[in-house]
Write a protein that holds these residues in place. Structure first.
Motif, PDB file in Angstrom:
ATOM      1  N   GLY A 187       0.812  -1.208   0.000  1.00 56.68           N
ATOM      2  CA  GLY A 187       0.000   0.000   0.000  1.00 56.68           C
ATOM      3  C   GLY A 187       0.846   1.260   0.000  1.00 56.68           C
ATOM      4  N   TRP A 188       0.236   2.345  -0.417  1.00 55.17           N
ATOM      5  CA  TRP A 188       0.910   3.639  -0.498  1.00 55.17           C
ATOM      6  C   TRP A 188      -0.144   4.715  -0.274  1.00 55.17           C
ATOM      7  N   PRO A 189       0.145   5.792   0.407  1.00 53.37           N
ATOM      8  CA  PRO A 189       1.456   6.115   0.961  1.00 53.37           C
ATOM      9  C   PRO A 189       1.695   5.418   2.300  1.00 53.37           C
ATOM     10  N   ARG A 190       2.948   5.178   2.570  1.00 56.59           N
ATOM     11  CA  ARG A 190       3.336   4.585   3.840  1.00 56.59           C
ATOM     12  C   ARG A 190       3.087   5.594   4.948  1.00 56.59           C
ATOM     13  N   PRO A 191       2.535   5.175   6.095  1.00 60.96           N
ATOM     14  CA  PRO A 191       2.304   6.121   7.191  1.00 60.96           C
ATOM     15  C   PRO A 191       3.617   6.683   7.706  1.00 60.96           C
ATOM     16  N   LEU A 192       3.584   7.908   8.140  1.00 66.75           N
ATOM     17  CA  LEU A 192       4.786   8.565   8.642  1.00 66.75           C
ATOM     18  C   LEU A 192       5.098   8.181  10.085  1.00 66.75           C
ATOM     19  N   ASN A 193       4.157   7.585  10.767  1.00 69.26           N
ATOM     20  CA  ASN A 193       4.323   7.185  12.164  1.00 69.26           C
ATOM     21  C   ASN A 193       3.643   5.847  12.393  1.00 69.26           C
ATOM     22  N   PRO A 194       3.950   5.175  13.513  1.00 70.72           N
ATOM     23  CA  PRO A 194       3.198   3.970  13.853  1.00 70.72           C
ATOM     24  C   PRO A 194       1.709   4.283  13.961  1.00 70.72           C
ATOM     25  N   ARG A 195       0.892   3.328  13.568  1.00 69.73           N
ATOM     26  CA  ARG A 195      -0.562   3.477  13.739  1.00 69.73           C
ATOM     27  C   ARG A 195      -0.925   2.957  15.128  1.00 69.73           C
ATOM     28  N   LEU A 196      -1.346   3.863  15.991  1.00 69.56           N
ATOM     29  CA  LEU A 196      -1.701   3.486  17.357  1.00 69.56           C
ATOM     30  C   LEU A 196      -3.209   3.260  17.429  1.00 69.56           C
ATOM     31  N   ARG A 197      -3.599   2.006  17.526  1.00 72.84           N
ATOM     32  CA  ARG A 197      -5.024   1.673  17.521  1.00 72.84           C
ATOM     33  C   ARG A 197      -5.456   0.942  18.778  1.00 72.84           C
ATOM     34  N   ASP A 198      -4.573   0.148  19.327  1.00 75.70           N
ATOM     35  CA  ASP A 198      -4.889  -0.599  20.546  1.00 75.70           C
ATOM     36  C   ASP A 198      -4.079   0.007  21.688  1.00 75.70           C
ATOM     37  N   TRP A 199      -4.757   0.697  22.592  1.00 72.80           N
ATOM     38  CA  TRP A 199      -4.078   1.414  23.672  1.00 72.80           C
ATOM     39  C   TRP A 199      -3.932   0.581  24.937  1.00 72.80           C
ATOM     40  N   ARG A 200      -4.458  -0.639  24.937  1.00 75.31           N
ATOM     41  CA  ARG A 200      -4.427  -1.451  26.143  1.00 75.31           C
ATOM     42  C   ARG A 200      -2.983  -1.748  26.553  1.00 75.31           C
ATOM     43  N   GLY A 201      -2.657  -1.323  27.760  1.00 78.98           N
ATOM     44  CA  GLY A 201      -1.332  -1.580  28.298  1.00 78.98           C
ATOM     45  C   GLY A 201      -0.248  -0.623  27.857  1.00 78.98           C
ATOM     46  N   LEU A 202      -0.527   0.272  26.903  1.00 80.40           N
ATOM     47  CA  LEU A 202       0.494   1.231  26.492  1.00 80.40           C
ATOM     48  C   LEU A 202       0.769   2.223  27.619  1.00 80.40           C
ATOM     49  N   ARG A 203       2.026   2.545  27.811  1.00 77.64           N
ATOM     50  CA  ARG A 203       2.447   3.467  28.858  1.00 77.64           C
ATOM     51  C   ARG A 203       2.504   4.872  28.258  1.00 77.64           C
ATOM     52  N   VAL A 204       1.600   5.734  28.685  1.00 83.58           N
ATOM     53  CA  VAL A 204       1.464   7.065  28.091  1.00 83.58           C
ATOM     54  C   VAL A 204       1.666   8.123  29.170  1.00 83.58           C
ATOM     55  N   ARG A 212      -2.014   2.770  30.373  1.00 83.72           N
ATOM     56  CA  ARG A 212      -1.438   3.112  31.677  1.00 83.72           C
ATOM     57  C   ARG A 212      -0.965   4.548  31.588  1.00 83.72           C
ATOM     58  N   LEU A 213      -1.336   5.350  32.567  1.00 88.73           N
ATOM     59  CA  LEU A 213      -1.130   6.792  32.459  1.00 88.73           C
ATOM     60  C   LEU A 213      -0.155   7.305  33.505  1.00 88.73           C
ATOM     61  N   ALA A 214       0.727   8.172  33.049  1.00 90.45           N
ATOM     62  CA  ALA A 214       1.491   9.040  33.936  1.00 90.45           C
ATOM     63  C   ALA A 214       0.983  10.454  33.683  1.00 90.45           C
ATOM     64  N   LEU A 215       0.600  11.149  34.745  1.00 92.05           N
ATOM     65  CA  LEU A 215      -0.097  12.424  34.621  1.00 92.05           C
ATOM     66  C   LEU A 215       0.721  13.530  35.260  1.00 92.05           C
ATOM     67  N   SER A 216       0.988  14.583  34.480  1.00 92.25           N
ATOM     68  CA  SER A 216       1.783  15.697  34.989  1.00 92.25           C
ATOM     69  C   SER A 216       1.123  17.031  34.684  1.00 92.25           C
ATOM     70  N   ALA A 217       1.284  17.946  35.616  1.00 88.83           N
ATOM     71  CA  ALA A 217       0.890  19.349  35.484  1.00 88.83           C
ATOM     72  C   ALA A 217       1.347  20.029  36.762  1.00 88.83           C
ATOM     73  N   ARG A 218       1.196  21.324  36.832  1.00 85.16           N
ATOM     74  CA  ARG A 218       1.618  22.022  38.054  1.00 85.16           C
ATOM     75  C   ARG A 218       0.678  21.745  39.217  1.00 85.16           C
ATOM     76  N   ARG A 219      -0.625  21.607  38.938  1.00 87.19           N
ATOM     77  CA  ARG A 219      -1.609  21.439  40.014  1.00 87.19           C
ATOM     78  C   ARG A 219      -1.827  19.947  40.278  1.00 87.19           C
ATOM     79  N   GLU A 220      -1.594  19.538  41.526  1.00 91.48           N
ATOM     80  CA  GLU A 220      -1.697  18.126  41.863  1.00 91.48           C
ATOM     81  C   GLU A 220      -3.130  17.633  42.053  1.00 91.48           C
ATOM     82  N   PRO A 221      -4.046  18.381  42.719  1.00 93.37           N
ATOM     83  CA  PRO A 221      -5.385  17.822  42.976  1.00 93.37           C
ATOM     84  C   PRO A 221      -6.117  17.332  41.722  1.00 93.37           C
ATOM     85  N   PRO A 222      -6.123  18.084  40.589  1.00 87.58           N
ATOM     86  CA  PRO A 222      -6.804  17.537  39.408  1.00 87.58           C
ATOM     87  C   PRO A 222      -6.165  16.244  38.903  1.00 87.58           C
ATOM     88  N   LEU A 223      -4.853  16.122  39.058  1.00 87.41           N
ATOM     89  CA  LEU A 223      -4.180  14.898  38.633  1.00 87.41           C
ATOM     90  C   LEU A 223      -4.613  13.713  39.490  1.00 87.41           C
TER      91      LEU A 223
END
Length: 279
Positions: free
Chosen positions: A19-36, A59-70
């Motif tokens: 197939g063409w065109p080749r994707p410029l990045n990995p196709r992320l479709r299944d997020w189960r277990g991915l570390r984001v 799986r999520l790592a969450l960052s921002a200046r304010r801790e309570p919303p995280l």
């Protein structure tokens, strides 16, 4: 736990694909277990993206200046989520957070760098301190992130980087005197990173939102064409990841027009912007 799929071998040779065109990045479709790792997760698009990816099993790592919303986001996310409060303008804090992720998870599959700030500014109201603060958050904060993350890429413990810019970085716009230049630099930065990292099998995405209804855009006193809700913006990002795009921009009914405008000669571009904005 599987990392995001590499789309090019480490020696830089492009794999054969049907197939063409080749994707410029990995196709992320299944997020189960991915570390984001979502940097800028406390509100707006970042919060909505965290909620959506949590529902999809990331799986999520969450960052921002304010801790309570995280903390509130982590409570609703899959077990094992990390809460890493930090100010992206503090290079040492970014290094510490990155080190903790690598120590606890062994690496990260995708980093989405959303942290930033915005305030409208024109030449007639130029404020040096405010301009520097915007550049510190929107550009220097990204560089702090790269200083910590690029060594992980070399160790193969970071699978991909998504940098969130803005269509305000395409070309000069009124009231964007300090915000636009920082976002333009992020666009250039993402393009250069893709050229450097894609031969190593590391994904690099550029995210260019239009107007999204967030606490930052609430400062605008003008009509915002195509205004989106954060949840819709998050889904547009996820759709772009699934398609393997380099640039993910939305809403297309607005951003495609801006992409066309950026191709115009200067005289026509300035005339069009003045006509549309009335400024």
């Amino acid at each position: 736990m599987s990392p995001i799929p590499a789309f090019a071998p480490a020696d830089g040779r492009a794999p054969r694909r049907a197939g063409w065109p080749r994707p410029l990045n990995p196709r992320l479709r299944d997020w189960r277990g991915l570390r984001v790792w979502i940097v800028g997760a406390s509100s707006g698009i970042g919060e909505a993206l965290a909620r959506e990816l949590g529902h999809r099993g990331a799986r999520l790592a969450l960052s921002a200046r304010r801790e309570p919303p995280l903390r509130a986001l982590a409570d609703a996310a899959p077990a094992g989520s990390l809460v890493l409060p930090l100010d992206v303008t503090d290079a040492a804090a970014v290094q510490t957070a990155t080190g903790r992720i690598e120590a606890e998870w062994g690496g990260v599959d995708l980093v989405v760098w959303l942290a930033g700030t915005y305030a409208p500014m024109r030449a007639q109201q130029f404020d040096l301190a405010r301009a520097r603060a915007m550049l510190d958050a929107n550009l220097h904060g990204v560089l702090n992130g790269l200083a910590a993350l690029l060594p992980m890429c070399e160790r193969r413990t970071c699978g991909g980087l998504a940098l969130v810019s803005s269509v305000a970085g395409y070309r000069g716009l009124p009231k964007s005197l300090a915000y636009g230049p920082g976002k333009a630099a992020v666009i250039n930065l993402a393009e250069t990173l893709w050229l450097d990292l894609s031969p190593e099998g590391i994904g690099v995405w550029l995210v260019s939102p239009g107007f999204v209804d967030t606490p930052l855009t609430a400062a605008n006193d003008f009509a915002m064409p195509g205004l989106m809700q954060p949840a819709d913006a998050a889904r547009a990002m996820i759709d772009g990841f699934a398609q393997g795009r380099f640039e993910i921009h939305f809403p297309k009914r607005f951003t495609l027009w801006l992409q066309l405008l950026r191709l115009l000669p200067d005289r026509l571009y300035f005339a069009a912007v003045r006509r549309v904005t009335g400024l």
